[in-house]
Design a protein around this motif. Structure first.
Motif, PDB file in Angstrom:
ATOM      1  N   UNK A 163       0.855  -1.194   0.000  1.00  0.00           N
ATOM      2  CA  UNK A 163       0.000   0.000   0.000  1.00  0.00           C
ATOM      3  C   UNK A 163       0.889   1.241   0.000  1.00  0.00           C
ATOM      4  N   UNK A 164       0.591   2.239  -0.835  1.00  0.00           N
ATOM      5  CA  UNK A 164       1.448   3.434  -0.884  1.00  0.00           C
ATOM      6  C   UNK A 164       1.458   4.174   0.441  1.00  0.00           C
ATOM      7  N   UNK A 165       2.615   4.800   0.733  1.00  0.00           N
ATOM      8  CA  UNK A 165       2.819   5.448   2.024  1.00  0.00           C
ATOM      9  C   UNK A 165       3.166   6.915   1.826  1.00  0.00           C
ATOM     10  N   UNK A 166       2.478   7.784   2.564  1.00  0.00           N
ATOM     11  CA  UNK A 166       2.850   9.187   2.690  1.00  0.00           C
ATOM     12  C   UNK A 166       3.560   9.357   4.024  1.00  0.00           C
ATOM     13  N   UNK A 167       4.837   9.745   3.996  1.00  0.00           N
ATOM     14  CA  UNK A 167       5.596   9.976   5.220  1.00  0.00           C
ATOM     15  C   UNK A 167       5.461  11.438   5.626  1.00  0.00           C
ATOM     16  N   UNK A 168       5.221  11.660   6.903  1.00  0.00           N
ATOM     17  CA  UNK A 168       5.049  13.004   7.448  1.00  0.00           C
ATOM     18  C   UNK A 168       6.376  13.489   8.016  1.00  0.00           C
ATOM     19  N   UNK A 169       6.934  14.497   7.384  1.00  0.00           N
ATOM     20  CA  UNK A 169       8.205  15.145   7.716  1.00  0.00           C
ATOM     21  C   UNK A 169       9.416  14.306   7.344  1.00  0.00           C
ATOM     22  N   UNK A 170       9.458  13.037   7.762  1.00  0.00           N
ATOM     23  CA  UNK A 170      10.592  12.169   7.442  1.00  0.00           C
ATOM     24  C   UNK A 170      10.115  10.727   7.526  1.00  0.00           C
ATOM     25  N   UNK A 171      10.551   9.847   6.629  1.00  0.00           N
ATOM     26  CA  UNK A 171      10.195   8.434   6.782  1.00  0.00           C
ATOM     27  C   UNK A 171      10.718   7.903   8.123  1.00  0.00           C
ATOM     28  N   UNK A 172       9.862   7.308   8.906  1.00  0.00           N
ATOM     29  CA  UNK A 172      10.252   6.850  10.232  1.00  0.00           C
ATOM     30  C   UNK A 172      11.404   5.849  10.143  1.00  0.00           C
ATOM     31  N   UNK A 173      12.424   6.093  10.968  1.00  0.00           N
ATOM     32  CA  UNK A 173      13.611   5.243  10.980  1.00  0.00           C
ATOM     33  C   UNK A 173      14.792   5.860  10.286  1.00  0.00           C
ATOM     34  N   UNK A 174      14.566   6.924   9.502  1.00  0.00           N
ATOM     35  CA  UNK A 174      15.639   7.595   8.780  1.00  0.00           C
ATOM     36  C   UNK A 174      16.209   8.730   9.626  1.00  0.00           C
ATOM     37  N   UNK A 175      17.532   8.817   9.678  1.00  0.00           N
ATOM     38  CA  UNK A 175      18.185   9.935  10.341  1.00  0.00           C
ATOM     39  C   UNK A 175      18.199  11.110   9.374  1.00  0.00           C
ATOM     40  N   UNK A 176      17.390  12.125   9.648  1.00  0.00           N
ATOM     41  CA  UNK A 176      17.240  13.260   8.731  1.00  0.00           C
ATOM     42  C   UNK A 176      18.456  14.169   8.731  1.00  0.00           C
ATOM     43  N   UNK A 177      19.383  13.957   9.657  1.00  0.00           N
ATOM     44  CA  UNK A 177      20.592  14.764   9.720  1.00  0.00           C
ATOM     45  C   UNK A 177      21.688  14.213   8.829  1.00  0.00           C
ATOM     46  N   UNK A 178      21.712  12.887   8.633  1.00  0.00           N
ATOM     47  CA  UNK A 178      22.811  12.246   7.920  1.00  0.00           C
ATOM     48  C   UNK A 178      22.389  11.460   6.692  1.00  0.00           C
ATOM     49  N   UNK A 179      21.104  11.094   6.592  1.00  0.00           N
ATOM     50  CA  UNK A 179      20.660  10.233   5.501  1.00  0.00           C
ATOM     51  C   UNK A 179      20.918   8.767   5.755  1.00  0.00           C
ATOM     52  N   UNK A 180      21.286   8.434   6.990  1.00  0.00           N
ATOM     53  CA  UNK A 180      21.626   7.056   7.352  1.00  0.00           C
ATOM     54  C   UNK A 180      20.424   6.377   7.989  1.00  0.00           C
ATOM     55  N   UNK A 181      20.295   5.073   7.750  1.00  0.00           N
ATOM     56  CA  UNK A 181      19.223   4.286   8.350  1.00  0.00           C
ATOM     57  C   UNK A 181      19.849   3.275   9.316  1.00  0.00           C
ATOM     58  N   UNK A 182      19.793   3.520  10.604  1.00  0.00           N
ATOM     59  CA  UNK A 182      20.424   2.605  11.546  1.00  0.00           C
ATOM     60  C   UNK A 182      19.680   1.286  11.725  1.00  0.00           C
ATOM     61  N   UNK A 183      18.464   1.203  11.225  1.00  0.00           N
ATOM     62  CA  UNK A 183      17.671  -0.020  11.339  1.00  0.00           C
ATOM     63  C   UNK A 183      16.588  -0.027  10.283  1.00  0.00           C
ATOM     64  N   UNK A 184      15.441  -0.585  10.632  1.00  0.00           N
ATOM     65  CA  UNK A 184      14.303  -0.633   9.707  1.00  0.00           C
ATOM     66  C   UNK A 184      13.787   0.779   9.476  1.00  0.00           C
ATOM     67  N   UNK A 185      13.350   1.062   8.242  1.00  0.00           N
ATOM     68  CA  UNK A 185      12.867   2.404   7.905  1.00  0.00           C
ATOM     69  C   UNK A 185      11.677   2.300   6.965  1.00  0.00           C
ATOM     70  N   UNK A 186      10.760   3.222   7.087  1.00  0.00           N
ATOM     71  CA  UNK A 186       9.605   3.288   6.181  1.00  0.00           C
ATOM     72  C   UNK A 186      10.076   3.523   4.749  1.00  0.00           C
ATOM     73  N   UNK A 187       9.479   2.780   3.824  1.00  0.00           N
ATOM     74  CA  UNK A 187       9.711   2.997   2.407  1.00  0.00           C
ATOM     75  C   UNK A 187       8.550   3.837   1.880  1.00  0.00           C
ATOM     76  N   UNK A 188       8.767   5.143   1.842  1.00  0.00           N
ATOM     77  CA  UNK A 188       7.686   6.054   1.462  1.00  0.00           C
ATOM     78  C   UNK A 188       7.601   6.209  -0.050  1.00  0.00           C
ATOM     79  N   UNK A 189       6.399   6.459  -0.521  1.00  0.00           N
ATOM     80  CA  UNK A 189       6.198   6.818  -1.920  1.00  0.00           C
ATOM     81  C   UNK A 189       6.276   8.338  -2.089  1.00  0.00           C
ATOM     82  N   UNK A 190       5.825   9.056  -1.042  1.00  0.00           N
ATOM     83  CA  UNK A 190       5.862  10.516  -1.006  1.00  0.00           C
ATOM     84  C   UNK A 190       6.218  10.932   0.420  1.00  0.00           C
TER      85      UNK A 190
END
Length: 494
Positions: A154-181
């Protein structure tokens, strides 16, 4: 200055938090009002991308990101959509608690997520679990929920940042939402444009929440999105001597293709003359394939010295090797004091024999080469690409291009640009050799190292995107040469 002018300015998460606090403390916009504006922007984004959606599910975390989610649910319900709200915690904090109360007071129900639960059917899922404050891997329950969401199709809209993503570095330390938008708020977060982030955010939108221009005054940007650039047209009486002479050094046994690609890119990027210093065994192949390249069999430093005297800029490393021959040519090139671009084995040799450069130099490492330059691991480089590229630039006194998704260009003075062009098809052999030639050609035509690196990275990535219009899989480096020529002359692909 209108807020829209800040869309190319990138900020750290801490800076965005400071802007948020400034809006509350100095401008008198309450936290709940900001949350309401964010929810309105997110719901509008939902309606634009999925205008036929009739049922949504909103996944809310305990913080302000979850508060956005509750208010989005309220707006969707008021607009006639069927809404399910699934929450990680029934004790949200601060303004998020007010948002949850607003949802429930309007008749909304919430479901508490359990690992054994199944997800509700919906046309769109809204990810409002975790925002920019997350800088760790998620707990087991949150990770399980995200895995279920990603597996749903099902398509996902992420609010502000996909959960699990470090918005400061672009790194994913674990599982992260795969957003469509992804709809982001107030100011662009630098980590959303590099590393793993571009593969997680989907289409990325920014809404400044109607905040006035004064909010940004006195807040220095951390980085900038790269602009599309090209050189000005040449004078009508220009000749080859006006456009510089690139000397490309490399092509050990079995790697003539690398130095040829570098030379071809330098020609297509406008260098007036391009010479190749390579193994004598490569001459027949190079001369027959590209007669415009002046290939010279170079056995050692003495023969290279004669070529160096005529060169404007050096491109050192493609196919060079790290043996005695490559090391001798590398050492001679660096000792010449000529402006240069170092790539591939030119970087590996530099990692073994550190130098601080006083002449214009551009280094173009991929993450593995960057790790060697810093005496660290590739994982450490990728965990914070911003810190890594800035440290290399300062350690070596050079402009540095850290290649990869969202390539970064850093100046020793701390300035940094992020390239948003490029595509996965460019992950094939020879692409780095091309980039070396492009940047060297721009330096030969009068660009300083910083401008040549920025322009070169942009032209190279945009040429890759044009070439990928025929498909990413199967894209090869030489496919970039024709679009590279057009873009370098300011001719955009229609």
């Amino acid at each position: 200055m209108h807020a829209a002018t800040h869309h190319r300015d990138l900020y750290t998460v801490e800076q965005v938090r400071a802007l948020d606090r400034r809006a509350i403390d100095d401008l008198g916009v309450s936290g709940f009002e900001l949350m309401s504006r964010a929810a309105t922007a997110a719901f509008a984004c939902l309606c634009r991308h999925w205008p036929h959606a009739r049922r949504i599910a909103v996944f809310c975390g305990p913080g302000n990101n979850g508060g956005d989610g509750y208010l989005i649910a309220s707006l969707a319900h008021s607009s006639g959509l069927v809404v399910d709200v699934i929450e990680l915690s029934d004790t949200p904090r601060g303004d998020a608690a007010l948002a949850r109360d607003a949802w429930q007071s309007g008749g909304g129900m919430t479901l508490r997520w359990q690992k054994e639960s199944s997800l509700p059917h919906a046309d769109v899922y809204i990810d409002a679990l975790y925002g920019t404050g997350l800088n760790r891997s998620l707990d087991a329950a949150s990770s399980a929920l995200i895995e279920h969401i990603n597996a749903s199709g099902i398509p996902v809209l992420a609010v502000d940042v996909p959960s699990g993503l470090n918005a400061d570095t672009g790194y994913c330390p674990g599982v992260v939402i795969q957003a469509h938008v992804t709809i982001s708020f107030i100011a662009p977060k630098r980590g959303m444009y590099t590393g793993q982030a571009p593969s997680k955010t989907g289409a990325l939108h920014l809404d400044t929440l109607g905040l006035p221009d004064i909010l940004w005054q006195g807040m220095p940007k951390d980085a900038s999105l790269l602009d599309a650039m090209h050189l000005a047209p040449r004078a009508r009486d220009a000749h080859k001597g006006d456009s510089g002479h690139v000397l490309a050094i490399g092509g050990d046994f079995g790697t003539a293709g690398a130095i040829r690609l570098c030379g071809d890119a330098a020609l297509r990027s406008g260098a007036g003359l391009v010479s190749i210093a390579t193994r004598a065994e490569n001459l027949a192949a190079l001369n027959s394939a590209r007669p415009e390249l002046m290939a010279h069999g170079t056995h050692g430093p003495q023969e290279l010295q004669m070529l160096l005297e005529r060169a404007t800029v050096l491109a050192v490393g493609p196919g060079l090797g790290q043996g005695a021959w490559g090391h001798a040519l590398w050492l001679t090139a660096l000792d010449s004091g000529k402006p240069l671009v170092l790539d591939a084995d030119g970087l590996n040799l530099l990692a073994r024999e550190h130098r601080y450069f006083s002449t214009p130099v551009v280094l173009t490492p991929h993450p593995g080469e960057a790790a060697r330059l810093l005496d660290t691991t590739t994982a450490d480089v990728q965990a914070n690409r911003f810190d890594a590229v800035r440290e290399i630039a300062q350690r070596y006194g050079a402009v540095v291009v850290l290649k990869g998704a969202g390539s970064l260009i850093a100046n020793p003075n701390g300035r940094l640009d992020v390239c948003t062009w490029g595509n996965p098809g460019m992950g094939s052999g020879g692409m780095g050799d091309l980039l070396t030639g492009v940047i060297a050609a721009l330096m030969a035509q009068g660009c300083n190292a910083w401008d040549a690196a920025r322009m070169g990275v942009g032209l190279h990535a945009r040429a890759g995107d044009v070439a990928a219009l025929k498909g990413e899989r199967g894209l090869i480096a030489s496919d970039l040469l024709e679009p590279l020529r057009a873009l370098g002359n300011g001719i955009e692909h229609d």
